[in-house]
Structure formats: C-alpha cells, structure tokens
Design a protein around this motif. Structure first.
Motif, PDB file in Angstrom:
ATOM      1  N   PHE A   1       3.336   5.288 -12.994  1.00  0.00           N
ATOM      2  CA  PHE A   1       3.868   5.868 -14.223  1.00  0.00           C
ATOM      3  C   PHE A   1       3.912   4.765 -15.282  1.00  0.00           C
ATOM      4  O   PHE A   1       4.232   3.614 -14.980  1.00  0.00           O
ATOM      5  N   ILE A   2       3.639   5.133 -16.536  1.00  0.00           N
ATOM      6  CA  ILE A   2       3.699   4.130 -17.600  1.00  0.00           C
ATOM      7  C   ILE A   2       4.311   4.763 -18.848  1.00  0.00           C
ATOM      8  O   ILE A   2       3.993   5.899 -19.199  1.00  0.00           O
ATOM      9  N   ALA A   3       5.209   4.016 -19.492  1.00  0.00           N
ATOM     10  CA  ALA A   3       5.955   4.525 -20.645  1.00  0.00           C
ATOM     11  C   ALA A   3       5.616   3.752 -21.902  1.00  0.00           C
ATOM     12  O   ALA A   3       5.323   2.556 -21.853  1.00  0.00           O
ATOM     13  N   ASP A   4       5.689   4.437 -23.034  1.00  0.00           N
ATOM     14  CA  ASP A   4       5.570   3.770 -24.328  1.00  0.00           C
ATOM     15  C   ASP A   4       6.091   4.731 -25.395  1.00  0.00           C
ATOM     16  O   ASP A   4       6.286   5.927 -25.133  1.00  0.00           O
ATOM     17  N   LYS A   5       6.310   4.207 -26.591  1.00  0.00           N
ATOM     18  CA  LYS A   5       6.748   5.033 -27.712  1.00  0.00           C
ATOM     19  C   LYS A   5       5.618   5.305 -28.690  1.00  0.00           C
ATOM     20  O   LYS A   5       5.776   6.107 -29.612  1.00  0.00           O
ATOM     21  N   VAL A   6       4.462   4.638 -28.499  1.00  0.00           N
ATOM     22  CA  VAL A   6       3.349   4.724 -29.445  1.00  0.00           C
ATOM     23  C   VAL A   6       2.296   5.685 -28.881  1.00  0.00           C
ATOM     24  O   VAL A   6       1.728   5.429 -27.806  1.00  0.00           O
TER      25      VAL A   6
ATOM     26  N   LEU B   1       0.841  -1.194   0.000  1.00  0.00           N
ATOM     27  CA  LEU B   1       0.000   0.000   0.000  1.00  0.00           C
ATOM     28  C   LEU B   1       0.881   1.251   0.000  1.00  0.00           C
ATOM     29  O   LEU B   1       1.766   1.389   0.844  1.00  0.00           O
ATOM     30  N   GLY B   2       0.666   2.126  -0.986  1.00  0.00           N
ATOM     31  CA  GLY B   2       1.439   3.363  -1.071  1.00  0.00           C
ATOM     32  C   GLY B   2       2.671   3.284  -1.935  1.00  0.00           C
ATOM     33  O   GLY B   2       3.342   4.306  -2.143  1.00  0.00           O
ATOM     34  N   ASP B   3       2.996   2.104  -2.455  1.00  0.00           N
ATOM     35  CA  ASP B   3       4.167   1.982  -3.328  1.00  0.00           C
ATOM     36  C   ASP B   3       4.008   2.845  -4.578  1.00  0.00           C
ATOM     37  O   ASP B   3       2.903   3.002  -5.107  1.00  0.00           O
ATOM     38  N   THR B   4       5.135   3.367  -5.057  1.00  0.00           N
ATOM     39  CA  THR B   4       5.161   3.998  -6.370  1.00  0.00           C
ATOM     40  C   THR B   4       5.630   2.956  -7.379  1.00  0.00           C
ATOM     41  O   THR B   4       6.527   2.155  -7.094  1.00  0.00           O
ATOM     42  N   VAL B   5       5.010   2.979  -8.566  1.00  0.00           N
ATOM     43  CA  VAL B   5       5.220   1.925  -9.556  1.00  0.00           C
ATOM     44  C   VAL B   5       5.467   2.556 -10.915  1.00  0.00           C
ATOM     45  O   VAL B   5       4.822   3.545 -11.286  1.00  0.00           O
ATOM     46  N   ALA B   6       6.393   1.976 -11.663  1.00  0.00           N
ATOM     47  CA  ALA B   6       6.590   2.338 -13.070  1.00  0.00           C
ATOM     48  C   ALA B   6       6.368   1.097 -13.916  1.00  0.00           C
ATOM     49  O   ALA B   6       6.767  -0.010 -13.528  1.00  0.00           O
ATOM     50  N   VAL B   7       5.729   1.275 -15.065  1.00  0.00           N
ATOM     51  CA  VAL B   7       5.478   0.176 -16.000  1.00  0.00           C
ATOM     52  C   VAL B   7       6.071   0.566 -17.341  1.00  0.00           C
ATOM     53  O   VAL B   7       5.743   1.612 -17.898  1.00  0.00           O
TER      54      VAL B   7
END
Length: 359
Positions: free
Chosen positions: A212-217, A183-189
């Motif tokens: 947070f989530i990253a993509d090139k499209v 609970l409360g974790d920060t996450v990147a995808v």
C-alpha cells in the motif's frame, strides 16, 4: 604588446580556475554562480567531472526551510548529493579506477579508522563530512575532488541520469541491513515521491505480498498505480489498509514523508509487534508522536541515516531492470536547476524525480 599578452594570460588563467555552480543564497533562491575549481587530486583522490545530479528530498529541506533539524544552512551553499560523472584525473596511489571511467559518487566522506568505520558502519563515522551540507559544498557544480573510496564505477551502458538513482537506492538497501522484509509481508509506504516509490519497489523485489502507498498529490498516486502498487489518498489510507488486511494492520510501514500525520498513521496501521521505519526527515523540530500506541503495540521503530557503502548493490539492481526509471520525470540543464526546485516545491508539472544534467 607584452602588457596586453600578460593581461590576456591573467584573464585566461582566472577563467580556467573557475567553474559554474548553483548556489542557495537565501531560502528558496538559487543562483548560477562561479566558484573556484577544486585543486588537483592529492594522493588517494580523484577529480570527477559531474554529469548528472538528482534533487533529493533533503535538498528540499535546505531549500524551503533553511535547515534540517537543528542544523542551519550557511549561505551561499551548494546543494546536491546524488551524483554521477566521469573521472578526469587521479592522484598518486590510485589504482582501482582510472581517468575516463564513469562513476557514481558517495557524498559522505568518512575517516575510515574510527570504531564505526572499522566495524562497517561508515554512515555513523564520528568524523564524517557530508557534501551538500554546511560541512562541504555539494555537487550542483561542474567538478569535484573525492577520495577514491567514494567512487563506484558504473557500466558504460548505464546513463548518467539513471546513475543518479544509485545513492537513494543505496540508502534503501541500508534499510534492509537494519530490518528484514520477509516473503509474504504486507507493507505500507507513506509518501509516493521518489524515495517512497523506490522503497516500494525494493519491498516488492524482497517478496512483499501486498504494498500500500499513500500520498496527497494525485499525480504521484497515479505514478504509484502505474508501477503496480495499491495507491490511496492519505485521508482514506488508514481505512484502506485496515480493510485490506482484515483489521490486522501491515507487517512493516516505511515512512518516507515524515510528517506528524504520517508518523502517527504509521503507528496506527502497523500490526501488533510490527515494524516502522522512519526514512524521511521531519520538517518540524518537535513532534507530538503517539508513543503510547506504539508501546501498546510493542512496535519496533527504526530510524535510518544515509547509506552505508551499498552502491554496488544499487548498481546491480539498476542493471537488472527491476527498478523502473520512469520515476525520473524531468531532466534539466544546470542553469535551470532553480526551475527544478520550484517544480518540486509546488508539486507542479506532474513532477516525480528531477535530475540536473551538467553539460
């Protein structure tokens, strides 16, 4: 007359022992072909009529690259391992399911008696056979025979298309068996394709405070934003994550893209003592990964292999409505499977998840 009747009988028998399938015949070429019907189910087995099958990222590796890692495709081959259908016949000794029942299918056929199966780690079974690989034809076809333990009943109100999300969701639930989201974790995808979006969704359900989530499209980033995530183009992602966490980095990074760029960026944006989970399958056979930075941060790096019989949890999640089915953007009939693969290969038509419906 008798000869004509005999010939007609032979032709009808031949036709009734064949079914339609989509077969990969070299890389990037799929064809509608007929293949033999599976045999009647043996004791402990069920015969399933396929109704819908999702196209997975690993299917795309076979399609575009002709292999996964050191394993090369054997042509022709039938891909597909995210299936749902209905049981049409059961073998002797099958009591847990019945003919006519709607089911999701687990594509990994395991032995049930090795040390890993007995300890509850079926995904590491030493004798496992995976459907949709050179070991066994996949599910872009009309019928399949599987062990009873490989089917999980789905609710009557759940569509077959929605049920194709059960297998990828089960993989993500297996990830939670390997690493906790607190609970409360920060996450990147890394990657806003179907697996990335499902992973981000599960992280939110598990209690992550910011994702947070990253993509090139671009259209994938738009889809991620529509689902409520902080979506940033890959070239600006590292700076955005570090700014958004006051330079600390995130607690967990899930890499669903598995490119060299995303793997090294995952290491860079994880906090000291943080965790990184590699979900995707790299296209490269050798990767120049920044192990020194990972060691300097004392990162916990976790890989994942398939699911581990987590279909029931995935079904409950879909039933609850907490998984947004908008990630399925295209539904195509079996004969248009090649078009679905090309959409995904070219990131065309604002494609997200493609599901093939079998008439």
């Amino acid at each position: 007359m008798r000869q004509a009747a005999s010939l007609l009988h032979t032709v009808l028998y031949f036709l009734l022992t064949l079914m339609n399938s989509i077969q990969l015949v070299p890389p990037r070429k799929l064809e509608l072909r007929q293949m033999p019907m599976p045999p009647d189910p043996a004791p402990g087995e069920v015969l399933v009529r396929l109704r819908a099958v999702g196209i997975c990222g690993s299917d795309m590796h076979w399609y575009k690259e002709g292999g996964i890692g050191a394993m090369l495709a054997a042509y022709p081959t039938v891909l597909g391992h995210e299936p749902a259908g209905e049981i049409v016949a059961v073998g002797k000794g099958v009591h847990g399911v019945r003919s006519g029942q709607r089911v999701a299918l687990e594509p990994s056929i395991t032995c049930g008696h090795c040390e890993f199966c007995l300890s509850g780690h079926h995904n590491n079974c030493i004798g496992s056979i995976f459907m949709g690989s050179p070991q066994m034809p996949g599910l872009f076809r009309e019928f399949a025979v599987l062990p009873e333990r490989n089917v999980a009943p789905i609710p009557d109100r759940m569509s077959f298309v929605a049920a194709t999300l059960i297998e990828p969701l089960a993989v993500i639930l297996h990830i939670l068996e390997l690493t906790d989201i607190h609970l409360g974790d920060t996450v990147a995808v890394m990657g806003a394709g179907p697996i990335g979006l499902l992973t981000a969704s599960i992280a939110g359900i598990a209690g992550a405070s910011r994702i947070f989530i990253a993509d090139k499209v671009p259209h994938r980033l738009n889809m991620a934003r529509a689902l409520g995530f902080d979506a940033v183009e890959i070239g600006k992602f590292q700076q955005a994550v570090m700014d958004g966490t006051a330079g600390r980095g995130v607690d967990i990074v899930f890499d669903a893209a598995a490119a060299l760029e995303t793997i090294n960026m995952s290491i860079a944006i994880a906090r000291l003592g943080g965790r990184m989970v590699l979900i995707g399958i790299p296209s490269e056979k050798e990767l120049n990964v920044d192990v020194h930075l990972a060691m300097a941060k004392e990162l916990n790096i976790q890989t994942v292999k398939r699911s581990n019989h987590n279909a029931h949890g995935a079904i409950e999640l879909l039933e609850s409505g907490r998984i947004d089915e908008r990630i399925v953007t295209h539904r195509l009939p079996l004969e248009k499977t090649p078009e679905g693969f090309e959409l995904l290969a070219e990131y065309a038509g604002e494609v997200g998840k493609v599901v093939i419906e079998v008439a």
